[in-house]
Design an enzyme around this catalytic site. Sequence first.
Site, PDB file in Angstrom:
ATOM      1  N   MET A  19       0.853  -1.200   0.000  1.00 29.01           N
ATOM      2  CA  MET A  19       0.000   0.000   0.000  1.00 29.01           C
ATOM      3  C   MET A  19       0.884   1.244   0.000  1.00 29.01           C
ATOM      4  O   MET A  19       1.985   1.217   0.559  1.00 29.01           O
ATOM      5  CB  MET A  19      -0.913   0.007   1.228  1.00 29.01           C
ATOM      6  CG  MET A  19      -2.180  -0.810   1.015  1.00 29.01           C
ATOM      7  SD  MET A  19      -3.263  -0.769   2.443  1.00 29.01           S
ATOM      8  CE  MET A  19      -3.989   0.861   2.295  1.00 29.01           C
ATOM      9  N   PHE A  20       0.433   2.287  -0.604  1.00 23.82           N
ATOM     10  CA  PHE A  20       1.117   3.596  -0.696  1.00 23.82           C
ATOM     11  C   PHE A  20       2.340   3.582  -1.625  1.00 23.82           C
ATOM     12  O   PHE A  20       3.117   4.532  -1.623  1.00 23.82           O
ATOM     13  CB  PHE A  20       1.544   4.118   0.685  1.00 23.82           C
ATOM     14  CG  PHE A  20       0.443   4.098   1.699  1.00 23.82           C
ATOM     15  CD1 PHE A  20      -0.590   5.032   1.643  1.00 23.82           C
ATOM     16  CD2 PHE A  20       0.406   3.147   2.690  1.00 23.82           C
ATOM     17  CE1 PHE A  20      -1.619   5.019   2.580  1.00 23.82           C
ATOM     18  CE2 PHE A  20      -0.620   3.114   3.625  1.00 23.82           C
ATOM     19  CZ  PHE A  20      -1.631   4.057   3.570  1.00 23.82           C
ATOM     20  N   GLU A  91      -6.778  -2.958  -7.820  1.00 28.32           N
ATOM     21  CA  GLU A  91      -7.038  -3.781  -6.633  1.00 28.32           C
ATOM     22  C   GLU A  91      -7.332  -5.236  -7.029  1.00 28.32           C
ATOM     23  O   GLU A  91      -8.274  -5.858  -6.513  1.00 28.32           O
ATOM     24  CB  GLU A  91      -8.215  -3.204  -5.831  1.00 28.32           C
ATOM     25  CG  GLU A  91      -8.029  -1.767  -5.389  1.00 28.32           C
ATOM     26  CD  GLU A  91      -7.026  -1.576  -4.244  1.00 28.32           C
ATOM     27  OE1 GLU A  91      -6.345  -2.554  -3.854  1.00 28.32           O
ATOM     28  OE2 GLU A  91      -6.940  -0.436  -3.751  1.00 28.32           O
ATOM     29  N   ALA A  92      -6.508  -5.767  -7.902  1.00 32.51           N
ATOM     30  CA  ALA A  92      -6.742  -7.111  -8.443  1.00 32.51           C
ATOM     31  C   ALA A  92      -6.687  -8.194  -7.373  1.00 32.51           C
ATOM     32  O   ALA A  92      -7.268  -9.269  -7.549  1.00 32.51           O
ATOM     33  CB  ALA A  92      -5.724  -7.407  -9.543  1.00 32.51           C
TER      34      ALA A  92
HETATM   35  P1  ADP Z   1      -1.130   2.440  -3.885  1.00 33.16           P
HETATM   36  O1  ADP Z   1      -2.112   2.299  -5.025  1.00 33.16           O
HETATM   37  O2  ADP Z   1       0.110   1.623  -4.083  1.00 33.16           O
HETATM   38  O3  ADP Z   1      -1.737   2.242  -2.521  1.00 33.16           O
HETATM   39  P2  ADP Z   1      -1.299   5.278  -4.461  1.00 33.16           P
HETATM   40  O4  ADP Z   1      -0.983   5.416  -5.918  1.00 33.16           O
HETATM   41  O5  ADP Z   1      -2.753   5.267  -4.085  1.00 33.16           O
HETATM   42  O6  ADP Z   1      -0.579   3.950  -3.908  1.00 33.16           O
HETATM   43  O7  ADP Z   1      -0.623   6.420  -3.596  1.00 33.16           O
HETATM   44  C1  ADP Z   1       0.730   6.787  -3.699  1.00 33.16           C
HETATM   45  C2  ADP Z   1       0.906   8.091  -2.946  1.00 33.16           C
HETATM   46  O8  ADP Z   1       0.716   7.865  -1.557  1.00 33.16           O
HETATM   47  C3  ADP Z   1       2.285   8.712  -3.025  1.00 33.16           C
HETATM   48  O9  ADP Z   1       2.474   9.466  -4.186  1.00 33.16           O
HETATM   49  C4  ADP Z   1       2.279   9.602  -1.790  1.00 33.16           C
HETATM   50  O10 ADP Z   1       1.653  10.844  -2.099  1.00 33.16           O
HETATM   51  C5  ADP Z   1       1.341   8.892  -0.826  1.00 33.16           C
HETATM   52  N1  ADP Z   1       1.994   8.252   0.338  1.00 33.16           N
HETATM   53  C6  ADP Z   1       1.477   8.213   1.594  1.00 33.16           C
HETATM   54  N2  ADP Z   1       2.266   7.490   2.416  1.00 33.16           N
HETATM   55  C7  ADP Z   1       3.316   7.061   1.689  1.00 33.16           C
HETATM   56  C8  ADP Z   1       4.478   6.252   1.970  1.00 33.16           C
HETATM   57  N3  ADP Z   1       4.695   5.739   3.180  1.00 33.16           N
HETATM   58  N4  ADP Z   1       5.338   6.002   0.965  1.00 33.16           N
HETATM   59  C9  ADP Z   1       5.122   6.529  -0.262  1.00 33.16           C
HETATM   60  N5  ADP Z   1       4.055   7.284  -0.591  1.00 33.16           N
HETATM   61  C10 ADP Z   1       3.145   7.544   0.351  1.00 33.16           C
END
Ligand code: ADP
Length: 196
Positions: A19-20, A91-92
């Site tokens: 995640m993130f 979210e596959a």
């Molecule tokens: P995912 O789909 O992998 O959950 P997102 O594309 O929704 O990721 O979100 C990525 C964004 O989350 C980054 O560009 C940043 O703004 C934010 N973010 C929040 N916490 C973190 C973290 N610990 N590491 C990297 N990005 C983070």
Amino acid sequence: MIYFSKNPVGWIEVICGPMFSGKSEELIRRLKRAEIAKLRIQVFKPEIDDRYSTTHIVSHSDLKYKAEIVKNSEEIFKKVKPRTEVIGIDEAQFFDMGIVEICNKLAYLGKRVIVSGLDMDYRGIPFEPMPQLMAIAEIVTKLNAICSQCGAPAFYTQRKIPEGERIVIGDASIYEARCRRCFEPYMEGDGEKNDK
Ligand code: ADP
Ligand code: ZN
């Protein structure tokens, strides 16, 4: 990889990570570029993931892309229009195993299939059907987040509450990104529920 729209050969791209890590951002980036290339696009996400929106894919950085909500993988196949050239799936990890065969079929039909999802669950265990999708994909992109504890590259999703279910929908209040050193898959109070 050649991205010409007239190329009749399809393929599968997987975007994975914790995640993130920017999976949704990367999926949206690729979809926007496909849009610039004037390709016909359809995007799907599972009904289970209604964290931010029921009509769009939304990243943690608030990028959005319109998506169709589906109950299962079969519904994706039914909803894909013959003329669609690029298919995005977010979210596959929340889809059934049928999605593997469906992505394959769509690729054989000449479509570019871009699949994004968590490669591991909150215990660091491969999250089906992602491993299978990664195996059959032509291109796999593994992204990393930033460890919330130490700032190192993070590949794990830490759950911050003692809850044994594999799927607990939540955001930064429940989950954070961690590196291997800081990741603690077993939490006190988790007990036997943690047995997969
Ligand atoms: P995912 O789909 O992998 O959950 P997102 O594309 O929704 O990721 O979100 C990525 C964004 O989350 C980054 O560009 C940043 O703004 C934010 N973010 C929040 N916490 C973190 C973290 N610990 N590491 C990297 N990005 C983070
Ligand atoms: Zn760390």
